[in-house]
Design an enzyme around this catalytic site. Structure first.
Site, short mmCIF file in Angstrom:
data_model
loop_
_atom_site.label_atom_id
_atom_site.label_comp_id
_atom_site.label_asym_id
_atom_site.label_seq_id
_atom_site.Cartn_x
_atom_site.Cartn_y
_atom_site.Cartn_z
N GLU A 1 -5.39 30.46 -0.79
CA GLU A 1 -6.53 30.53 0.12
C GLU A 1 -6.44 29.40 1.14
O GLU A 1 -6.18 28.24 0.80
CB GLU A 1 -7.83 30.41 -0.67
CG GLU A 1 -9.07 30.56 0.19
CD GLU A 1 -10.35 30.51 -0.61
OE1 GLU A 1 -11.43 30.53 0.01
OE2 GLU A 1 -10.27 30.42 -1.87
N ALA B 1 8.66 25.40 0.55
CA ALA B 1 8.47 24.20 -0.27
C ALA B 1 7.04 24.16 -0.77
O ALA B 1 6.16 24.84 -0.25
CB ALA B 1 8.79 22.95 0.54
N ARG C 1 1.40 21.94 10.64
CA ARG C 1 1.20 20.75 9.80
C ARG C 1 0.23 19.81 10.49
O ARG C 1 0.55 19.18 11.51
CB ARG C 1 2.54 20.06 9.53
CG ARG C 1 3.53 20.89 8.71
CD ARG C 1 2.99 21.19 7.32
NE ARG C 1 4.02 21.74 6.42
CZ ARG C 1 3.83 21.98 5.14
NH1 ARG C 1 2.65 21.75 4.59
NH2 ARG C 1 4.80 22.47 4.40
N GLU D 1 4.83 32.20 -1.15
CA GLU D 1 4.87 31.96 0.29
C GLU D 1 5.65 33.02 1.05
O GLU D 1 5.33 33.31 2.20
CB GLU D 1 5.44 30.58 0.58
CG GLU D 1 4.57 29.43 0.10
CD GLU D 1 5.07 28.09 0.54
OE1 GLU D 1 6.19 28.00 1.09
OE2 GLU D 1 4.34 27.10 0.33
N GLU E 1 0.85 -1.18 0.00
CA GLU E 1 0.00 0.00 0.00
C GLU E 1 0.89 1.24 0.00
O GLU E 1 1.85 1.31 0.78
CB GLU E 1 -0.92 0.01 1.22
CG GLU E 1 -1.91 -1.14 1.22
CD GLU E 1 -2.78 -1.18 2.47
OE1 GLU E 1 -3.77 -1.90 2.46
OE2 GLU E 1 -2.43 -0.48 3.46
N GLU F 1 6.60 29.03 -5.74
CA GLU F 1 6.41 28.79 -4.31
C GLU F 1 7.16 29.81 -3.46
O GLU F 1 6.65 30.29 -2.45
CB GLU F 1 6.83 27.36 -3.95
CG GLU F 1 5.92 26.28 -4.48
CD GLU F 1 4.56 26.25 -3.77
OE1 GLU F 1 4.41 26.89 -2.70
OE2 GLU F 1 3.65 25.58 -4.28
#
Length: 203
Positions: free
Chosen positions: A152, A90, A78, A110, A52, A106
Site C-alpha cells: 500500500e 530491492a 525516491r 514489486e 551519529e 520483493e
C-alpha cells in the site's frame, strides 16, 4: 537486528590502532523501520568524539536475468533525493526474515516475477559513514511472470533493459543508484567468467 553498541564485524588485530570504542550510546529517534543513535566514542589517540548514525534492518537487491539477456528493472520516485531513480528490484528485510526469502518476496511483490534459480553474490555497505545498512546481492534466473502485489502506498514502473543500456545511463548520469551500479559490476564479472556464482534451485 544487531546490537547498535557493537560493530557489525570485529576489526582484525592489525587494525587495533584504527578502532573506535563506544563509551555510551543513546537513541535519538525510533521510526517505522530506522533508528537514529548518537554515541560517544574513544578515538585511537584517547580523545573522545561524537558519532551519529542510522540503524537499518538490512536489505536485499535482486539482479533478475531474462532468457534474452535483459534485466528486470524498476523506476521509482525516491523522496529523499526528489528524483525518479532507475534501480534493480530491492527491499528491506522484515524482522526475522532471511535474505533469500526477502529476495523472493520483493521480486514477486514489486515485479510479478518468480525465479526457479537463485544465487547469493555477496554483500555491500552502501553508506558506511552514517548507517549500519547491509545489502545482500542476489541473482535470479529462470523467471516466470505473474501478477505483482505492491505494498500500500508503493508506486513503481517495471521494465527491462540490457547491461549495455544501463552502462550508457550510468555514463550519462541517468542512473546514479549505487546499489544498482554495484550489481551491474557484479553481473559484468559474472558474464565474463571471472566471478562465478553458486546457483541453487528453489521451489
Amino acid at each position: 537486528m544487531s546490537d547498535p553498541d557493537q560493530p557489525v564485524t570485529q576489526a582484525p588485530a592489525q587494525d587495533a590502532h584504527l578502532r573506535e570504542e563506544t563509551i555510551e550510546s543513546s537513541q535519538v529517534y525510533k521510526g517505522h523501520f530506522i533508528e537514529l543513535r548518537r554515541d560517544r566514542v574513544r578515538l585511537p589517540d584517547g580523545r573522545e568524539a561524537p558519532r551519529e548514525y542510522v540503524v537499518h534492518p538490512g536489505a536485499v537487491m535482486i539482479v533478475a536475468m531474462l532468457p534474452d539477456g535483459k534485466l528486470v528493472m524498476e523506476r521509482q520516485y525516491r523522496y529523499p533525493v526528489r528524483q525518479t531513480m532507475i534501480e534493480f528490484p530491492a527491499g528491506k528485510l522484515d524482522a526475522g526474515e532471511g535474505g533469500l526469502a526477502c529476495a523472493q518476496r520483493e521480486l514477486w511483490e514489486e515485479t510479478g516475477y518468480k525465479a526457479k534459480r537463485w544465487a547469493k553474490a555477496g554483500i555491500m555497505h552502501p553508506v558506511i559513514g552514517y548507517a549500519t545498512e547491509i545489502i545482500e546481492i542476489w541473482f535470479a534466473d529462470e523467471l516466470t511472470l505473474g501478477e505483482r502485489h505492491l505494498d500500500e502506498g508503493e508506486f513503481l514502473d517495471v521494465f527491462t533493459a540490457s547491461l549495455d543500456e544501463l552502462e550508457g545511463w550510468v555514463r550519462d548520469g541517468k542512473l546514479t543508484d549505487v546499489k544498482t551500479i554495484v550489481g551491474m559490476m557484479w553481473l559484468a564479472k559474472y558474464r565474463a567468467g571471472q566471478w562465478p556464482l553458486q546457483w541453487a534451485s528453489v521451489g
